[in-house]
Design a protein around this motif. Structure first.
Motif, PDB file in Angstrom:
ATOM      1  N   UNK A  42       9.191   0.749   2.623  1.00 59.58           N
ATOM      2  CA  UNK A  42      10.194   1.330   1.736  1.00 59.58           C
ATOM      3  C   UNK A  42       9.842   2.802   1.562  1.00 59.58           C
ATOM      4  N   UNK A  43      10.655   3.714   2.078  1.00 58.34           N
ATOM      5  CA  UNK A  43      10.345   5.138   1.946  1.00 58.34           C
ATOM      6  C   UNK A  43      10.531   5.599   0.507  1.00 58.34           C
ATOM      7  N   UNK A  44      10.037   6.786   0.157  1.00 55.80           N
ATOM      8  CA  UNK A  44      10.163   7.245  -1.242  1.00 55.80           C
ATOM      9  C   UNK A  44      11.603   7.266  -1.729  1.00 55.80           C
ATOM     10  N   UNK A  45      12.554   7.493  -0.829  1.00 54.66           N
ATOM     11  CA  UNK A  45      13.976   7.564  -1.223  1.00 54.66           C
ATOM     12  C   UNK A  45      14.484   6.234  -1.765  1.00 54.66           C
ATOM     13  N   UNK A  84       9.379   7.855   8.813  1.00 57.08           N
ATOM     14  CA  UNK A  84      10.311   7.041   8.023  1.00 57.08           C
ATOM     15  C   UNK A  84      10.492   7.671   6.641  1.00 57.08           C
ATOM     16  N   UNK A  85       9.408   8.222   6.103  1.00 59.24           N
ATOM     17  CA  UNK A  85       9.484   8.883   4.795  1.00 59.24           C
ATOM     18  C   UNK A  85      10.303  10.173   4.911  1.00 59.24           C
ATOM     19  N   UNK A  86      10.064  10.957   5.966  1.00 56.45           N
ATOM     20  CA  UNK A  86      10.829  12.203   6.157  1.00 56.45           C
ATOM     21  C   UNK A  86      12.328  11.929   6.216  1.00 56.45           C
ATOM     22  N   UNK A  95      12.120   8.392  15.847  1.00 53.98           N
ATOM     23  CA  UNK A  95      12.778   8.412  14.532  1.00 53.98           C
ATOM     24  C   UNK A  95      13.868   9.489  14.485  1.00 53.98           C
ATOM     25  N   UNK A  96      13.608  10.647  15.095  1.00 61.47           N
ATOM     26  CA  UNK A  96      14.653  11.693  15.150  1.00 61.47           C
ATOM     27  C   UNK A  96      15.897  11.160  15.870  1.00 61.47           C
ATOM     28  N   UNK A 100       0.846  -1.194   0.000  1.00 64.20           N
ATOM     29  CA  UNK A 100       0.000   0.000   0.000  1.00 64.20           C
ATOM     30  C   UNK A 100       0.877   1.239   0.000  1.00 64.20           C
ATOM     31  N   UNK A 101       0.539   2.186  -0.882  1.00 66.53           N
ATOM     32  CA  UNK A 101       1.307   3.428  -0.913  1.00 66.53           C
ATOM     33  C   UNK A 101       0.916   4.295   0.275  1.00 66.53           C
ATOM     34  N   UNK A 102       1.923   4.831   0.965  1.00 64.74           N
ATOM     35  CA  UNK A 102       1.662   5.700   2.123  1.00 64.74           C
ATOM     36  C   UNK A 102       2.836   6.659   2.299  1.00 64.74           C
ATOM     37  N   UNK A 103       2.524   7.955   2.410  1.00 69.33           N
ATOM     38  CA  UNK A 103       3.529   9.011   2.520  1.00 69.33           C
ATOM     39  C   UNK A 103       4.610   8.872   1.449  1.00 69.33           C
ATOM     40  N   UNK A 104       4.168   8.538   0.253  1.00 69.23           N
ATOM     41  CA  UNK A 104       5.090   8.497  -0.883  1.00 69.23           C
ATOM     42  C   UNK A 104       5.889   7.215  -1.005  1.00 69.23           C
TER      43      UNK A 104
END
Ligand SMILES: N[C@@H](CCC(=O)N[C@@H](CS)C(=O)NCC(=O)O)C(=O)O
Length: 287
Positions: A37-40, A74-76, A278-279, A10-14
């Motif tokens: 898997x993040x957008x990166x 995770x995406x950020x 995450x930070x 499912x696509x989520x936050x890119x």
């Protein structure tokens, strides 16, 4: 990747929240795990850090991915996130579904040595060897093997702590929400350790975060512990974070204990502070 089957995507936050299944050699059964898997990760030409997330009692790989909202962070940060299940599934050992705090969904991230559990209940080796290696091999185009961290909740928070302390250097960063910190002193822990390891308490200390930190001799580590102040299991002395903090201070291992006023044991607490975690991990993994 032929040893993995895709269960959902499912696509989520890119990025993409995926669930895979595979046949585990350590647990001798079919297991699901989640992978964000993040957008990166798109294009596969950059190696990204990875965080393992270990869930608590009664959970599967689903709770964290549907309730915590971690994908935004995770995406950020451009971090891959892997979430195993909490015990072997479908192996049918007598008594494995009689209680919610032992057996199915309650593997405690240890390697059982007592029959009949020792054949399948090898969650420590599953997470820290089999899945750890599988992720690096199956996603070698996007995973940076030098930048792997771990976090978890409750039983899984303890799993994250012992996985790090027992395997110095395997995980570069570690944090936990409402972790069981000193299982040899609490009812959940003593039940699980008796069941999986037997009555010899000298074996239990090898799987207890508070005991292990006193002997830790690996790369420098800072532990981040996040605890809700009205968490029933904290008030019932199942979790005992103060014991871990005292042990850390006695040996000079840096530890941050965040006591969050009014938060309970649920995913509402996790969702509220997952961004901070995450930070914390990103700062270490991307240093
Ligand atoms: N079943 C237990 C609670 C178990 C529990 O709180 N499990 C935590 C981990 S220790 C959890 O994450 N539950 C699943 C969820 O909240 O989605 C009870 O009824 O007291």
């Amino acid at each position: 990747m032929d040893q993995l089957s895709l269960v959902s995507s499912n696509k989520i936050f890119g990025g993409y929240q995926k669930v895979y299944s595979h046949q585990s050699s350590e647990l001798k059964c079919k297991m699901n795990f989640s992978l964000y898997l993040p957008p990166q990760a798109e294009g596969g030409d950059v190696k990204l850090p990875v965080i393992f997330y270990l869930s608590g009692l009664t959970c599967s790989e689903q709770n964290f991915i549907t309730k915590s909202g971690f994908q935004r962070y995770a995406a950020d940060h451009g971090i891959i996130v892997v979430g195993p299940d909490t015990s072997p599934r479908g192996v049918k050992i007598p008594g494995d579904d009689e209680s919610w705090d032992f057996g199915v969904a309650a593997g405690f991230y240890v390697d059982a040595t007592k029959e009949p559990w020792s054949t399948n209940y090898r969650m420590a080796s599953y997470v820290n060897k089999e899945l750890y290696e599988l992720i690096q091999q199956a996603f070698s185009n996007v995973v940076d093997p030098e930048r792997i961290g771990i976090m978890g909740h409750s039983m899984g928070g303890h799993g994250a702590l012992i996985s790090t302390l027992r395997n110095p250097g395997l995980y570069k960063s570690v944090s936990a929400f409402a972790p069981i910190c000193n299982p040899i002193q609490g009812p959940w822990g003593t039940k699980a350790l008796t069941g999986y390891l037997g009555d010899d308490k000298s074996k239990w200390v090898e799987w207890d975060a508070t005991e292990l930190v006193k002997k830790y001799d690996g790369p420098p580590l800072t532990l981040l512990i996040d605890q809700g102040s009205i968490d029933q299991f904290y008030l019932d002395k199942q979790l005992l974070p103060e014991n871990l903090v005292e042990a850390c201070r006695s040996v000079g291992v840096p530890v941050i204990l965040k006591l969050r006023e009014g938060y309970d044991h649920s995913y509402y607490h996790i969702a509220s502070y997952i961004g901070e975690h995450f930070d914390f991990h990103a700062k270490i993994l991307k240093a």
